[in-house]
Enzyme design. Structure first.
Site, PDB file in Angstrom:
ATOM      1  N   TYR A  18     -51.833  -0.056   8.968  1.00  0.00           N
ATOM      2  CA  TYR A  18     -51.591   1.024   9.935  1.00  0.00           C
ATOM      3  C   TYR A  18     -51.589   0.509  11.378  1.00  0.00           C
ATOM      4  O   TYR A  18     -51.174   1.216  12.298  1.00  0.00           O
ATOM      5  CB  TYR A  18     -52.652   2.126   9.806  1.00  0.00           C
ATOM      6  CG  TYR A  18     -52.564   2.911   8.506  1.00  0.00           C
ATOM      7  CD1 TYR A  18     -51.422   2.888   7.712  1.00  0.00           C
ATOM      8  CD2 TYR A  18     -53.628   3.697   8.079  1.00  0.00           C
ATOM      9  CE1 TYR A  18     -51.349   3.590   6.529  1.00  0.00           C
ATOM     10  CE2 TYR A  18     -53.556   4.413   6.886  1.00  0.00           C
ATOM     11  CZ  TYR A  18     -52.411   4.353   6.120  1.00  0.00           C
ATOM     12  OH  TYR A  18     -52.339   5.070   4.946  1.00  0.00           O
ATOM     13  N   ASP A  46     -58.752  10.060  -1.104  1.00  0.00           N
ATOM     14  CA  ASP A  46     -58.230  11.404  -1.354  1.00  0.00           C
ATOM     15  C   ASP A  46     -58.224  11.702  -2.853  1.00  0.00           C
ATOM     16  O   ASP A  46     -58.514  12.818  -3.282  1.00  0.00           O
ATOM     17  CB  ASP A  46     -56.814  11.550  -0.798  1.00  0.00           C
ATOM     18  CG  ASP A  46     -56.826  12.020   0.651  1.00  0.00           C
ATOM     19  OD1 ASP A  46     -57.901  11.970   1.271  1.00  0.00           O
ATOM     20  OD2 ASP A  46     -55.766  12.440   1.153  1.00  0.00           O
ATOM     21  N   LYS A  85     -55.192  -6.010  -3.796  1.00  0.00           N
ATOM     22  CA  LYS A  85     -54.101  -6.420  -4.683  1.00  0.00           C
ATOM     23  C   LYS A  85     -53.940  -7.930  -4.540  1.00  0.00           C
ATOM     24  O   LYS A  85     -52.905  -8.421  -4.059  1.00  0.00           O
ATOM     25  CB  LYS A  85     -52.812  -5.682  -4.298  1.00  0.00           C
ATOM     26  CG  LYS A  85     -52.840  -4.187  -4.596  1.00  0.00           C
ATOM     27  CD  LYS A  85     -52.448  -3.842  -6.013  1.00  0.00           C
ATOM     28  CE  LYS A  85     -50.996  -4.127  -6.283  1.00  0.00           C
ATOM     29  NZ  LYS A  85     -50.682  -3.913  -7.734  1.00  0.00           N
ATOM     30  N   ASP A 138     -57.244   5.059   2.076  1.00  0.00           N
ATOM     31  CA  ASP A 138     -56.681   6.371   2.411  1.00  0.00           C
ATOM     32  C   ASP A 138     -56.321   7.104   1.120  1.00  0.00           C
ATOM     33  O   ASP A 138     -56.684   8.274   0.905  1.00  0.00           O
ATOM     34  CB  ASP A 138     -55.420   6.131   3.271  1.00  0.00           C
ATOM     35  CG  ASP A 138     -54.962   7.366   4.000  1.00  0.00           C
ATOM     36  OD1 ASP A 138     -55.574   8.428   3.801  1.00  0.00           O
ATOM     37  OD2 ASP A 138     -53.990   7.278   4.757  1.00  0.00           O
ATOM     38  N   ASP A 158     -54.517  -0.686  -7.933  1.00  0.00           N
ATOM     39  CA  ASP A 158     -53.771   0.232  -8.806  1.00  0.00           C
ATOM     40  C   ASP A 158     -54.592   0.567 -10.053  1.00  0.00           C
ATOM     41  O   ASP A 158     -54.654   1.725 -10.484  1.00  0.00           O
ATOM     42  CB  ASP A 158     -52.384  -0.333  -9.166  1.00  0.00           C
ATOM     43  CG  ASP A 158     -52.422  -1.781  -9.628  1.00  0.00           C
ATOM     44  OD1 ASP A 158     -53.456  -2.449  -9.430  1.00  0.00           O
ATOM     45  OD2 ASP A 158     -51.414  -2.250 -10.194  1.00  0.00           O
TER      46      ASP A 158
END
Ligand code: NAD
Length: 367
Positions: free
Chosen positions: A142, A252, A192, A248, A224
């Site tokens: 980001y 959630d 990852k 993020d 993942d």
């Protein structure tokens, strides 16, 4: 010794409504537990824009840097949707996070037994769930450069860069290991590393930091797979440490295991100040909920649980935090519900302040 200081920034929409209930709880701790705070209040978001033309003034920013903790309600609303990007309400929130350098975002996902039916997962998978996601908040894709949209060979190309220094990974890892030490001493780091160099570095640095926390059981998982495991068997986790982007999404996902947005607190912590307390801001995960603003329908529990996190992580009042969380658990078990927690069986929901009333009564009963 002077009282610890709190800056309340209630913000917009339901922010002031839910924060009113937190103020009552703060008052209760002063009256009944001799735990007094020096509380100041100021504006943020649209409320600050309306008065000052900016979503956060320099004076408010300076106050936030001085206090022991900031409690924030929510920012934003339709009245501000068309403002210039530079003065949108969210800019006030981002400025606070950035200038206080709040690099560790703590997102608990806790399922109160009484609300286990609200989860989209089967009750036995989520009942008793209590996990903590530590998300790196100030770096990663980001923020990385280069970024932007430009033309290459007559085609638009969008670019963002995942970039982490070892210092950034390390300080977040220390926050996550410290958290694990205060909980069940299990930490799962997610990246990852199979396809990203930043993931390889992430895994290396977390493993190095582990040497200072031999009591903590460390595991690594590809993010993942982490997403799958969170919905398959979330109770296998205690603390999860992950980067800004994966955090993020994963936080959630974990949040929804527990039911309503009105139940979810968060904390964002930075480096220790001179008094040893970390820079800190506590806020509910939900937004300003314009659809229910001014109707006394908002659930104040997310904001009250955010104050419980402040008690635990800024003020070393873990027992009092547990008292407050137990009071909330008790009222939910007794059937207290705001509108967002009503099941298909219906009933009459409590108003925002009525939920505050029953929580205060449960606190009284805990003495
Ligand atoms: P929202 O979280 O405000 O609301 C989503 C839905 O959940 C709404 O139906 C709302 O009524 C309900 N809800 C949220 N909190 C609740 C509570 N405590 N009790 C009962 N119901 C609750 O998200 P949104 O509608 O996407 O955004 C509304 C505004 O809030 C926008 O301006 C957005 O930018 C802003 N926002 C701010 C923050 C923040 O301040 N941290 C976070 C998210 C969104």
């Amino acid at each position: 010794m002077s009282n610890p200081s709190l800056l309340i920034l209630a913000g917009d929409g339901i922010g002031p409504e839910v924060m009113d209930q937190v103020k009552r709880i703060i008052g209760w701790y002063g009256d009944k537990r001799g735990l007094n705070f020096d509380v100041s209040e100021d504006l943020v978001g649209g409320a600050a824009y309306d008065k000052h033309g900016v979503p956060l003034t320099d004076e408010t920013m300076a106050k936030a840097q001085e206090v022991d903790a900031v409690l924030l309600g929510a920012v934003g609303g339709p009245a501000y949707d068309n403002l210039d990007f530079s003065v949108k309400p969210e800019r006030g929130l981002l400025r606070l996070r950035k200038e206080m350098d709040l690099f560790a975002n703590l997102r608990p996902a806790q399922c109160f037994d009484a609300l286990a039916d609200f989860s989209s997962l089967k009750k036995d998978i989520v009942a008793g769930l209590d996990i903590m996601i530590v998300r790196e908040l100030t770096s990663g894709v980001y923020f990385g450069e280069p970024r932007g949209i430009h033309i290459e060979d007559n085609m638009r190309v969008g670019i963002n860069t995942q970039r982490y220094t070892e210092a950034e990974i390390e300080r977040g890892a220390r926050a996550a290991f410290d958290m694990a030490m205060k909980r069940n001493k299990k930490l799962c780091s997610m990246e990852k590393a199979n396809v990203m160099e930043s993931g390889i570095l992430w895994r290396d640095v977390v493993t190095e930091v582990h040497a200072d926390y031999p009591e903590v059981e460390l595991t690594h998982m590809y993010a993942d797979n982490g997403a799958m495991q969170l919905v398959r068997a979330p109770k296998q986790f205690d603390v999860i440490y992950t980067d800004n982007l994966f955090g993020d999404i994963l936080s959630d996902c974990a949040a929804m295991l527990t039911g309503s947005l009105g139940m979810l607190p968060s904390a964002s912590l930075g480096s220790p100040m001179a008094n040893g307390r970390p820079k800190a801001m506590y806020e509910p995960v939900h937004g300003s909920a314009p659809d229910i603003t001014g109707q006394e329908k908002a659930n104040p529990i997310a904001c009250i649980l955010s104050f419980a996190m402040a008690l635990r992580y800024s003020f070393d009042q873990g027992e009092e935090a547990t008292r407050l969380e137990a009071a909330i658990e008790k009222v939910l078990a007794d059937g207290a519900r705001t509108g967002d927690l009503m099941g298909p069986e219906g009933g009459t929901p409590l108003s925002t302040s009525q939920m505050g009333d029953v929580i205060l009564a449960a606190l009284d009963a805990s003495l």
